[in-house]
Design a protein around this motif. Structure first.
Motif, PDB file in Angstrom:
ATOM      1  N   UNK A  60       0.770  -1.239   0.000  1.00 11.54           N
ATOM      2  CA  UNK A  60       0.000   0.000   0.000  1.00 11.54           C
ATOM      3  C   UNK A  60       0.798   1.284   0.000  1.00 11.54           C
ATOM      4  N   UNK A  61       2.107   1.199  -0.203  1.00 15.54           N
ATOM      5  CA  UNK A  61       2.932   2.413  -0.204  1.00 15.54           C
ATOM      6  C   UNK A  61       2.648   3.264  -1.442  1.00 15.54           C
ATOM      7  N   UNK A  62       2.669   4.587  -1.263  1.00 11.05           N
ATOM      8  CA  UNK A  62       2.408   5.519  -2.362  1.00 11.05           C
ATOM      9  C   UNK A  62       3.634   5.762  -3.229  1.00 11.05           C
ATOM     10  N   UNK A  63       4.822   5.799  -2.642  1.00  3.56           N
ATOM     11  CA  UNK A  63       6.041   6.170  -3.378  1.00  3.56           C
ATOM     12  C   UNK A  63       6.268   5.331  -4.641  1.00  3.56           C
ATOM     13  N   UNK A  64       6.160   3.998  -4.584  1.00  6.30           N
ATOM     14  CA  UNK A  64       6.381   3.233  -5.816  1.00  6.30           C
ATOM     15  C   UNK A  64       5.338   3.550  -6.895  1.00  6.30           C
TER      16      UNK A  64
END
Length: 177
Positions: A60-64
């Motif tokens: 759920x990370x936004x950066x990638x």
């Protein structure tokens, strides 16, 4: 891994969505190709409803997701059927085109609010990765090919994405090839 699992069809009765094709100007940004990694159970959730597809990566990370741009192609690779499971699958389960819009937060309940991007998935069949390994450009060590997937998102060449699309029996034109 069974043939029945690999014959899972993404929306067998769905009509293909025709995406507008750009005029091909030199100002158009280059289209990139991505392999996202998740369990089949999670990847299938993102393409279960035609017209409402999405991608989530790296828990759920936004950066990638910010590395991915609208118009990019994305294929989901599932090492297992369930997250953390021993139920090995090692197959591509969905493929599509990233839609306009930035990553956004989505409340899945239970305090889990992952980031997502919208994806227009195309009709395709799941395809085992093993028969493709010798032809991929990104595989530089046949014995350790799986290590490429450890970060959850991998950029690949047009050649490799075409191999995946053909193995999945996806219509190449829908993927802008």
């Amino acid at each position: 891994m069974t043939d029945a699992v690999l014959q899972h069809t993404l929306w067998p009765d769905a009509e293909p969505v025709r995406m507008p094709v750009s005029a091909g100007t030199s100002d158009a940004p280059a289209r990139r190709n991505w392999i996202a990694v998740a369990s089949a159970q999670h990847a299938r959730r993102g393409c279960a409803e035609p017209g409402a597809g999405y991608i989530q990566v790296c828990h759920g990370k936004a950066a990638p997701l910010r590395r991915i741009q609208p118009g990019d192609r994305v294929a989901y690779y599932a090492p297992t059927v369930t997250m953390g499971g021993k139920d090995r699958l090692q197959a591509f389960v969905s493929i599509g085109i990233v839609q306009p819009g930035a990553p956004y937060a989505f409340d899945m309940g239970g305090g889990f609010v992952p980031s997502r991007r919208d994806v227009a998935y195309v009709p395709a069949r799941e395809a085992a990765i093993a028969p493709l390994l010798d032809d991929f450009e990104f595989v530089d060590d046949r014995q350790r090919w799986g290590s490429k997937f450890r970060f959850g998102l991998l950029s690949v060449s047009d050649h490799d994405m075409r191999l995946i699309a053909r193995a999945m029996r996806a219509e190449l034109q829908l993927l802008h090839f």
